[in-house]
Structures are given as C-alpha cells and as structure tokens.
Motif scaffolding. Structure first.
Motif, PDB file in Angstrom:
ATOM      1  N   CYS A 296     151.044 133.653 -43.720  1.00  0.00           N
ATOM      2  CA  CYS A 296     150.145 133.781 -45.072  1.00  0.00           C
ATOM      3  C   CYS A 296     151.198 134.185 -45.859  1.00  0.00           C
ATOM      4  CB  CYS A 296     150.315 135.937 -44.339  1.00  0.00           C
ATOM      5  SG  CYS A 296     149.109 135.552 -42.947  1.00  0.00           S
ATOM      6  N   LEU A 297     152.390 134.535 -46.164  1.00  0.00           N
ATOM      7  CA  LEU A 297     152.589 134.711 -47.553  1.00  0.00           C
ATOM      8  C   LEU A 297     152.302 132.969 -47.803  1.00  0.00           C
ATOM      9  CD1 LEU A 297     156.097 136.925 -47.232  1.00  0.00           C
ATOM     10  CD2 LEU A 297     154.351 137.342 -48.279  1.00  0.00           C
ATOM     11  N   ASN A 298     153.023 132.315 -47.647  1.00  0.00           N
ATOM     12  CA  ASN A 298     152.782 130.926 -48.281  1.00  0.00           C
ATOM     13  C   ASN A 298     150.659 130.680 -49.251  1.00  0.00           C
ATOM     14  OD1 ASN A 298     155.151 129.658 -48.609  1.00  0.00           O
ATOM     15  ND2 ASN A 298     154.861 128.981 -46.445  1.00  0.00           N
ATOM     16  N   PHE A 299     150.242 131.243 -48.270  1.00  0.00           N
ATOM     17  CA  PHE A 299     148.536 131.175 -48.526  1.00  0.00           C
ATOM     18  C   PHE A 299     148.215 132.066 -49.771  1.00  0.00           C
ATOM     19  CE2 PHE A 299     147.074 129.266 -45.050  1.00  0.00           C
ATOM     20  CZ  PHE A 299     147.029 127.423 -45.532  1.00  0.00           C
ATOM     21  N   VAL A 300     148.742 133.716 -49.588  1.00  0.00           N
ATOM     22  CA  VAL A 300     148.697 134.603 -50.130  1.00  0.00           C
ATOM     23  C   VAL A 300     149.384 134.405 -52.008  1.00  0.00           C
ATOM     24  CG1 VAL A 300     149.025 136.502 -50.897  1.00  0.00           C
ATOM     25  CG2 VAL A 300     148.999 136.536 -48.955  1.00  0.00           C
ATOM     26  N   GLY A 301     150.800 133.247 -51.457  1.00  0.00           N
ATOM     27  CA  GLY A 301     151.260 132.780 -53.009  1.00  0.00           C
ATOM     28  C   GLY A 301     150.150 131.442 -53.825  1.00  0.00           C
TER      29      GLY A 301
ATOM     30  N   LEU B 176     146.395 137.293 -46.514  1.00  0.00           N
ATOM     31  CA  LEU B 176     146.327 139.169 -46.686  1.00  0.00           C
ATOM     32  C   LEU B 176     146.360 140.132 -45.807  1.00  0.00           C
ATOM     33  CD1 LEU B 176     147.938 140.406 -49.240  1.00  0.00           C
ATOM     34  CD2 LEU B 176     145.577 140.343 -50.185  1.00  0.00           C
ATOM     35  N   VAL B 177     144.948 139.947 -45.787  1.00  0.00           N
ATOM     36  CA  VAL B 177     144.467 141.071 -44.407  1.00  0.00           C
ATOM     37  C   VAL B 177     145.080 140.858 -42.978  1.00  0.00           C
ATOM     38  CG1 VAL B 177     142.486 141.613 -43.332  1.00  0.00           C
ATOM     39  CG2 VAL B 177     141.912 140.809 -44.992  1.00  0.00           C
ATOM     40  N   ALA B 178     145.725 139.315 -42.695  1.00  0.00           N
ATOM     41  CA  ALA B 178     146.374 138.882 -41.596  1.00  0.00           C
ATOM     42  C   ALA B 178     147.612 139.631 -41.565  1.00  0.00           C
ATOM     43  CB  ALA B 178     146.313 137.617 -41.084  1.00  0.00           C
ATOM     44  N   LEU B 179     148.359 139.295 -42.985  1.00  0.00           N
ATOM     45  CA  LEU B 179     150.344 140.274 -43.070  1.00  0.00           C
ATOM     46  C   LEU B 179     149.429 141.419 -43.246  1.00  0.00           C
ATOM     47  CD1 LEU B 179     152.624 138.228 -43.914  1.00  0.00           C
ATOM     48  CD2 LEU B 179     151.762 139.281 -46.196  1.00  0.00           C
ATOM     49  N   VAL B 180     148.513 141.991 -43.405  1.00  0.00           N
ATOM     50  CA  VAL B 180     148.677 144.278 -43.619  1.00  0.00           C
ATOM     51  C   VAL B 180     148.691 144.250 -42.091  1.00  0.00           C
ATOM     52  CG1 VAL B 180     147.465 145.591 -44.047  1.00  0.00           C
ATOM     53  CG2 VAL B 180     147.865 143.585 -45.816  1.00  0.00           C
ATOM     54  N   LEU B 181     147.727 143.390 -41.413  1.00  0.00           N
ATOM     55  CA  LEU B 181     147.241 143.909 -39.379  1.00  0.00           C
ATOM     56  C   LEU B 181     148.794 143.666 -38.394  1.00  0.00           C
ATOM     57  CD1 LEU B 181     144.216 142.359 -39.256  1.00  0.00           C
ATOM     58  CD2 LEU B 181     144.954 144.427 -39.083  1.00  0.00           C
ATOM     59  N   VAL B 182     149.982 142.740 -38.824  1.00  0.00           N
ATOM     60  CA  VAL B 182     151.007 142.802 -39.018  1.00  0.00           C
ATOM     61  C   VAL B 182     151.529 143.766 -38.724  1.00  0.00           C
ATOM     62  CG1 VAL B 182     153.119 140.790 -38.975  1.00  0.00           C
ATOM     63  CG2 VAL B 182     150.681 140.038 -38.598  1.00  0.00           C
TER      64      VAL B 182
ATOM     65  N   ILE C  62     151.268 146.245 -39.662  1.00  0.00           N
ATOM     66  CA  ILE C  62     150.832 147.572 -39.130  1.00  0.00           C
ATOM     67  C   ILE C  62     151.300 147.463 -37.548  1.00  0.00           C
ATOM     68  CG2 ILE C  62     148.676 149.008 -38.744  1.00  0.00           C
ATOM     69  CD1 ILE C  62     147.464 148.210 -41.039  1.00  0.00           C
ATOM     70  N   LEU C  63     150.573 146.608 -37.652  1.00  0.00           N
ATOM     71  CA  LEU C  63     151.452 146.719 -35.905  1.00  0.00           C
ATOM     72  C   LEU C  63     152.689 146.150 -35.519  1.00  0.00           C
ATOM     73  CD1 LEU C  63     149.727 145.541 -32.594  1.00  0.00           C
ATOM     74  CD2 LEU C  63     150.911 143.282 -33.281  1.00  0.00           C
ATOM     75  N   ALA C  64     152.866 145.777 -36.380  1.00  0.00           N
ATOM     76  CA  ALA C  64     155.026 146.295 -35.865  1.00  0.00           C
ATOM     77  C   ALA C  64     155.946 147.314 -36.761  1.00  0.00           C
ATOM     78  CB  ALA C  64     155.580 145.133 -37.293  1.00  0.00           C
ATOM     79  N   SER C  65     154.504 148.659 -37.700  1.00  0.00           N
ATOM     80  CA  SER C  65     154.678 149.607 -38.229  1.00  0.00           C
ATOM     81  C   SER C  65     155.265 150.055 -36.825  1.00  0.00           C
ATOM     82  CB  SER C  65     154.825 149.425 -39.327  1.00  0.00           C
ATOM     83  OG  SER C  65     153.958 149.578 -39.457  1.00  0.00           O
TER      84      SER C  65
END
Lengths: 513, 384
Positions: B336-341, B73-79, B81-84
């Motif tokens: 990341c999405l799979n692990f969060v799921g 989840l943290v990694a996903l949020v970082l990605v 933020i980076l992209a936006s």
C-alpha cells in the motif's frame, strides 16, 4: 577519464577507511568481549582465558592504537598479506572469512546474474507491450516482489514449495495429475496470448498452440517419469539449438540476412556434430576450467564461422555466430547435467530428495564433476530465487522505464522515419541506450544484495558471511564483524566505481569533471 | 560527480518537455474527436489544471485519478484503524477479547477460526470466531499479537520517517544551497553513512541502552536511512537555486534561511513526500529483517518481524497460519505504501500526464490527420 578514475579510487579508499573507523568504534562498544571468559568459575582458568583474549585482541592497548593495528593487518591485503586478526576463540579470522566469502559470493553472483538477465528481459518486453494485460500483471508482481520480506518468502519457499517438490519426486515419481496438466497448459496459453502482439486471430492461434504443446510436454513428462531421469537426446538438442539460433538471428540480424542465418545454423550443426565426441571428453576428469575453455573455444568457432561466410556484414555474422555458439553450448551442457541427474537423485546421500533446503553443499558427497555441480545447483536454487526476487522487481521496473524513455526520443522517430525495421529500431537504437542507466541501478543493487544475502543465508542455514557477522555480534567478537564489514564495504565501493566507469564509457554525454 | 551531471540533465529535459506539453495543450484545444471520450476526459482534466488551483489541489486531483494509489490509501487507513482499535492503543478502547500479552493456557495450538465467504464451505458467512489467526503453543492469540506487531511497526516507521525526512532535507538543502566545502563535507559524510550496516548500529545502540524497543530500532533506522533523500534534495536544490525566483528573493533582501525554507523547499516538496513514503515502506522491511535476525524488537514485546522469526518453525510443525499472517500484513502495508508513493510521485511530477492508451492514439489515423497521433506521443508518454 584516467584522472577521474584515480580520483574516485582514492576518494573511495579514504571513505572506506573512515567508515571502518566508525564501525570499529561501534563494534568496540557493542559489548564486552571478556564477558564469556569472566563467566568461568575457576579463578585460574578465568584469568588465563581473559589473558588469551586480551592478547589476541590487543585489549590492553588504547582504542585508537587497536584500530591502527587492525588497519595495518587489513591493508596488508594490498600487498598480499591479509590479516583480519583473530576471533575470541583464538582462531584466525582469515580462514573463516575465505570460506564464508566463497559461499556468499557464489550466492550473490548467481542472484545478480539471474536478476539482470530475467529482470531486463521482462522490463524490455513490458515496455514494448506498454499498457497491455501482460504489462499490468508484471507491474503488479513487480510491486508485490518489491514489498516481500525476503526471509518470510524464503521460509515459504523452503518449507512449502521445496518440501512439496521433493515429495512430488519421491512419492509421485514426478507424475503430474490431470488437473495440474490442464491448469498449467491453459495458463501457458494465456501467457503466450498476452505476450505476443498482432491481430486477435494470430494471438489466439499462438495461445492455443502453446497450450497444446505444454499439454503434450507435461503428458510426456508424466508418462516417462522424465523428471527422475531426464535427458534431451541428440534430436531435441538439434531442435532446441536451432530454434535458439533462429531466435538469436532474429534479434541480432534478422532472418533476411542470409549470411547471418547460415552462420548460426552452421554453428548449431558444428555443435551437434561435436556432441557425441564431447561425451567422452566430459566423462573423465572434467573440471570447471575445462568447461570455461570449451565455452571460449565455442565462441571462437562461432566468430570464425561468421567471418568465413564473409560478406559486407562480417562483424554482425560473427557476433550472431558467437551468441549462437554460447546458446548451443548451454544446451549441450544442460543435456550432460541432465544425464547426471538420475545418479544424483538415487545417490544414498540424496535419497530421492534433490531440492536442498539447508547448507551450501552436501557434506562429503562422492561423485564426479557433474554430480558435484548438480549438487551445487540444487543447493543454490531456492536461496537464489529468494534473493533474486527483489532485484528482479527493481531491474524490471527500471528497464521498463528506461526503455520507454528512450523509445520516446527523437532519434527513435528519426530511425523509424528512415524506414528501418522495427527490429533494428528496438534492438540497435533503443535497447542499447536503454541499458545505460541500468549500469547504475545494478551496481547500487549489489550493495543491497549483500544485506539480503545475510537474511537468505540465515533462512537456509548457510554458514557464510551472514553467519560470521551475526555470530560475531551476538558473541561480541569484534574481528569477524569487522571482516564482514570491510568486505561488504569494499564490494559496494567497487560496484559503485564500476558503475561510474561504465557510465562514463557508455554515455559520451556525461562530462567527467 | 557523474551521477549529478546526469540528474541535472534530466531536470533540464523535464523543463523542455513541460514546454512541449503546454504548446500541445493549446493545439489540442481546437480539435474535437467525438468518439474518444476517454481522450476528451483527459483534455478536460488538463484544462482544469490551468484553472487557478493551488499546488495542493492539483496534487490531490491528480492523486485521486491514480486508482491503485487511492485504493491503497483506503486499505492502509483500514489496516491502521483495525490495528489501533482491536486490541486498543493508549486511550483508544479495545473491542477484541484477548490481549497480546496474556496466555490462554486452556487453549494452546488453536487452528484459525477465520471464515472467508465461499472459501471455508460455510456459504457467504464471514466470521472472525474465537481465534481468527489461530493461537500458538503457549496459548497466545495470534490475531492480537499480529495487531500489536502492526502497532509497533507503525511507531517504528513514524519515528524513522520523521527523522529521515528532517535530517535528509536539512543536510541536502544546506549542501545544495551553499555548495563549496560545506557540500563536499556533507556529501562525503553521506557516502560514509551509506556503508554502515543498520544491523551493526542497532545492535550497538541496543547494547549501550540495554533496550530493544521501538524507540531504539526506529531511531537507528532513521539515523541511517536519510542518505538517499539527502542526495535527492541536494540535486533538486542545485537546479532550483539557479532559478530567477531565488535571485529575486536575494535582491529583495531575504535571508539564506528564508530562501531555503520559504522559497526553494516548497518547490522540492514532491521529492521529499514521495521519498518519505518509500523510505517508510522500506523501513517496515528493514525493521522486520532486524527483528528476524534478533537485533530488533525482542520478546516480550512483538513486532511483525519478531513474530515471523518466532514462528519460523511453525511452517514445518503444521501451523503455517502463525507464520503466514504477520508476513501477509507486512506485504499489505508495504504494498500500500509503495502504491501511495507511486501515486504521489505521479501527482507531483509536472511531466507526468495521464496518457490515452496506445489503442486510442491509433484510432484517429483512420479518419483524422496522422499528425495528431504523432504529436501526442512524445509529450504525453513519459517514463516514470
């Protein structure tokens, strides 16, 4: 059960037709099939081209009428007279479809079989070694494979690994560097260490022996340039077949069962004895069907040997014999394929680069059955690995979950408390029951594999079902698209049907409504 | 339908196991094992569970115990933020100097300047440099394009996730609640939709609307991916509608809509949320596949899939980074999405308990009674 199957078939039939109608509607609105003809400059030729297409596709008819005309042709398949219509170039789609289907089915079958065998084995092993290092590593890789874009990985395999390996064979003549040998040997040691259970000391020994054996094997391969001219030879054939026979016996009957052990060893001995005469039989005019016949004979021989040894457990011995016969045949077949390898690699059309990156087969390759089969294998290898990975991840996860679920059932505890051996509990009580839910997973997966095959074929430049579909869409050519659609839908429906039937047959708890 | 019979059975089994779990908890409470800290933590954790907590709090606590899911989840949020922030997104200002749409004619075919600590022979420095992911032969900055690809992919899966969830939930709920002919019609329609290939529908809609943007692709994916969720929600409703609280609500005079959305749906929320994350992770792969085949997002706009498609030949022409980076980000996001799921599934599942390792279970047999170890296994170890 029969009424259930019949009802399912009828329902599936109507669903397929309904879906075809929607698809036909969509395809009819996907673009103007006449666009290409309309671009022709000369007025007379343009009208002529338009007219050809209009008559070929019945474009002068109403949309509904067109659908039923098409449906009539396709339903002809039930009575053996298929007609998938014609493409905008005026060719019959039947021919293209038959060629494409053959190639695609080969790929899908290879990937399915490989994924089932490997995936379920991995799943069962990780379930038995739950929360071990191996389990965590496998779980991570399963998630990784599950998240992999097929086409991306395919390109990496093709342009990265495939080319490297060909270079390795062509330029290094299949000789490993010292560094590679040491790294791989250590890696295999670690894998073996985590794979086997038991005391630390025993595991260390297992890991060490595996590392040493790997080191020796790789050194041997390097020194003798084995990868360029591989063969097993009768000694290795006997050793490997006997080891596999032992493995089969351990899994099916246990080594205490002398009759089963004798059966499997006798089967290996028969196979080894037949090896030399078989080489002559292999040499001339060998075909795929002869191969299948030989396999069948081998299985029968294995069963007969099991029965001849007699005893209380004839059936068990026979089964052990049959499976051993299959593994021994496989070793002999592998040996023969290896003998063909050298002439295949040195073939001017192959030119020392055997791992093929494009096309489903080398065009106009001259050679006997063995060369042709090798050719098919070298072409199938990378696409199959690409396509297999995702299903592999699914299968291994489901097999693991299902095995764990079963291992925690009360009847497993009962079996253990009766004093049955771990082998009997795992192989007979747990494994079989764990396979039941997998029937559904596997069949659902086949539908996904068709979509994956389209991508894989695109990456490897195969002209098969995917190409048919893609080109049809790009050139707004409705009939090839519909042909793909029908075949994909029928395969998916059949797979679902098979799963339901298998499910009902395997699990008596499922009530058929 | 056979599959239905089976899923029904599973839920019932789940109910039984829940009961075992509760009685076990009572058993455990009296026994003290001083050397098994992990085990005790687990018990404390469970004891907390019976405190008065809302469903959200319980789920959150369980989720926070799933290490892989939290890291993801943290990694996903970082990605995100980076992209936006890097190339800017709508009102968000950008800090990256190149844009995804402008070519830098002076500097085509740049090698990547990204420096990893220890890997690029520059010691511990981490530097982005001018072109972290290189630039292509036209002079597009690959980093900016990959970031744009991530943005587009995120929009696609958001559209898709919302559509899928709404359609799947409503259809599944209606079918499961009302049963009868409504159920037959909806479920046959679901069977029918499953057979339609996404490529076909996207190509057709793209042609009809003359556009190959995020809207069309996201809508197509959403319109075709709800089938699995509808089946799951229906199965859930089939078992939930037989419970007493539904009868109670009916007796109290609640309308059907109220029962479906206020009483039953909150109980099925776990299935829906988990499925939404998994559908979105699948959606990224589907979008990438579509763009790769040329039926998804097309030039001049870019998505991660279209980048892979465009740079396919870069692997051979000695610029593998152009090809590899978009793929790496696809894998990262999907993983990341799979692990969060996975974490959410564990968090929502009442049967799922954090289980002491097999090793810990074996220990007490030396001193303590065998019963403990044995009694623990069946309730605790449940397959996911």
């Amino acid at each position: 059960m029969l009424t259930f199957i019949v009802r399912r078939v009828i329902a599936a039939f109507f669903i397929t037709i309904g879906a075809s109608f929607i698809a036909f509607f969509l395809v009819a609105h996907a673009g103007d099939p006449l666009a290409k003809a309309a671009a022709i400059q000369q007025p007379q030729a343009r009208e002529q081209a338009k007219l050809t297409i209009i008559t070929a596709l019945h474009l002068d008819q109403n949309f509904i009428v067109r659908f039923f005309l098409w449906l009539k042709g396709v339903l002809g398949c039930l009575v053996g007279q298929c007609d998938f219509g014609s493409s905008i170039t005026g060719n019959s789609v039947n021919v293209d479809l038959a060629n494409a289907l053959l190639i695609s089915l080969r790929l899908i079958t290879a990937a399915t079989v490989a994924a089932i065998l490997i995936g379920i084995s991995i799943g069962i092993i990780t379930a038995l070694r739950q929360y071990s290092g191996l389990d965590y590593v496998v779980t991570f890789f399963a998630f990784l494979f599950f998240s992999l874009p097929v086409f991306w990985f395919g390109v990496i395999l093709k342009d990265g690994l495939g080319i490297r390996f060909n270079d390795f064979l062509q330029q290094d003549h299949g000789a490993f560097s010292w560094r590679a040998i040491i790294i791989v040997a250590l890696l295999m040691g670690v894998i073996a260490y985590s794979l086997f259970g038991g005391q630390l000391y025993r595991r260390l020994i297992t890991g060490g022996v595996t590392a040493v054996v790997t080191f020796g094997a790789m050194y041997y391969i390097t020194v003798t340039h084995w990868l360029l001219n591989p063969s097993l030879g009768i000694v290795l054939i006997i050793v490997i077949s006997a080891a596999m026979g032992l493995g089969v016996t351990v899994l099916t009957a246990g080594l205490r069962n002398r009759k089963a052990l004798l059966t499997s060893m006798t089967t290996v001995a028969v196979g080894a004895a037949l090896w030399y005469p078989l080489q002559y039989y292999f040499y001339q005019g060998f075909t795929f069907w002869k191969l299948m016949l030989l396999l069948l004979i081998a299985i029968v021989v294995g069963i007969v040997i099991g029965y001849l040894y007699g005893g209380d457990d004839k059936g068990l011995s026979a089964r052990t014999g049959a499976i051993t016969a299959v593994t021994t045949s496989f070793i002999i077949f592998t040996d023969r394929m290896m003998r063909a390898w050298h002439s295949y690699v040195t073939n001017p059309q192959i030119n020392g680069r055997p791992i093929k990156l494009t096309l489903p087969a080398t065009p106009l390759l001259k050679g006997d059955f063995w060369i042709q089969t090798t050719d098919v294998f070298t072409h199938l290898l990378l696409p199959t690995v690409t396509l297999m990975l995702i299903s592999l991840a699914t299968h291994s996860r489901f097999a693991r979950a299902s095995m764990l679920e079963v291992l925690n059932q009360d009847y497993i505890r009962t079996a253990r408390s009766k004093g049955l051996t771990e082998r009997t509990v795992v192989m007979r009580h747990a494994f079989r029951n764990a396979l039941i839910p997998l029937a559904t997973v596997v069949s659902f997966d086949i539908a996904g594999l068709i979509a994956g095959a389209v991508l894989t074929e695109t990456v490897f430049g195969w002209k098969a079902m995917g190409k048919l579909f893609q080109d049809g869409l790009v050139q707004t050519d409705p009939n090839p698209v519909m042909a793909f659609f029908v075949v994909a839908a029928v395969i998916a429906v059949l797979a679902n049907l098979l799963a339901d039937i298998a499910y009902g047959a395997l699990d008596p708890r499922i009530r058929v409504k | 339908m056979m599959a239905d019979g089976y899923s029904g059975e599973i839920t019932e089994m789940g109910g039984a196991e829940e009961l075992i779990g509760v009685s076990e908890m009572a058993d455990d409470a009296g026994i003290a094992e001083p050397d098994m800290t992990e085990f005790r933590e687990e018990r404390d954790f469970r004891a907390k569970e019976v405190e008065g907590l809302s469903q959200g709090q319980i789920v959150w606590r369980r989720f926070m115990h799933h290490r892989a899911a939290v890291v993801s989840l943290v990694a996903l949020v970082l990605v995100v933020i980076l992209a936006s922030t890097s190339i800017g997104w709508g009102p968000i200002p950008h800090w990256w100097k190149w844009s995804y749409a402008t070519t830098l004619v002076a500097q085509p075919n740049q090698a990547p300047t990204l420096a990893w600590p220890l890997f690029s022979g520059r010691g511990f420095t981490f530097a982005l440099g001018e072109f972290p992911f290189g630039a292509d032969q036209l002079g597009y900055d690959n980093f900016a394009r990959v970031m744009r690809g991530i943005q587009q992919t995120l929009v696609v899966i958001l559209i898709m996730g919302v559509l899928t969830t709404v359609i799947g939930t409503v259809l599944g709920a209606v079918a499961g609640y009302y049963r009868g002919w409504i159920e037959s019609v909806i479920m046959r329609f679901t069977d029918l939709m499953i057979t339609l290939p996404i490529i076909l529908v996207t190509a057709v809609l793209g042609f009809v609307f003359g556009a190959h943007g995020v809207l069309i692709v996201g809508t197509c994916l959403g319109l075709l991916s709800w089938t699995g969720l509808a089946r799951l929600v229906r199965a859930e409703f089939l078992s939930l509608r037989e419970r007493e609280f539904v009868d109670a609500a009916k007796v109290a005079g609640a309308s059907d809509m109220r029962i479906i959305f206020k009483h039953i749906l909150p109980n099925a929320i776990g299935v829906i949320v988990v499925n939404m994350t998994l559908v979105m992770s699948g959606g990224i792969l589907a979008e990438a596949a579509l763009s790769f085949l040329g039926f998804g997002i097309q030039y001049p706009d870019v998505s991660l899939g279209s980048l892979i498609s465009e740079y396919q030949t870069a692997m051979l022409s000695g610029q593998p980074w152009l090809f590899i980076w978009p793929g790496v980000f696809i894998i990262l996001i999907v993983l990341c999405l799979n692990f969060v799921g996975d974490g959410l599934r564990d968090a929502f599942d009442p049967r799922q308990r954090r289980i002491p390792k097999a090793r810990d279970l074996r220990k007490p047999t030396v001193e303590g009674p065998m019963v403990e170890a044995d009694g623990q296994a069946p309730g605790g170890v449940t397959a996911s």
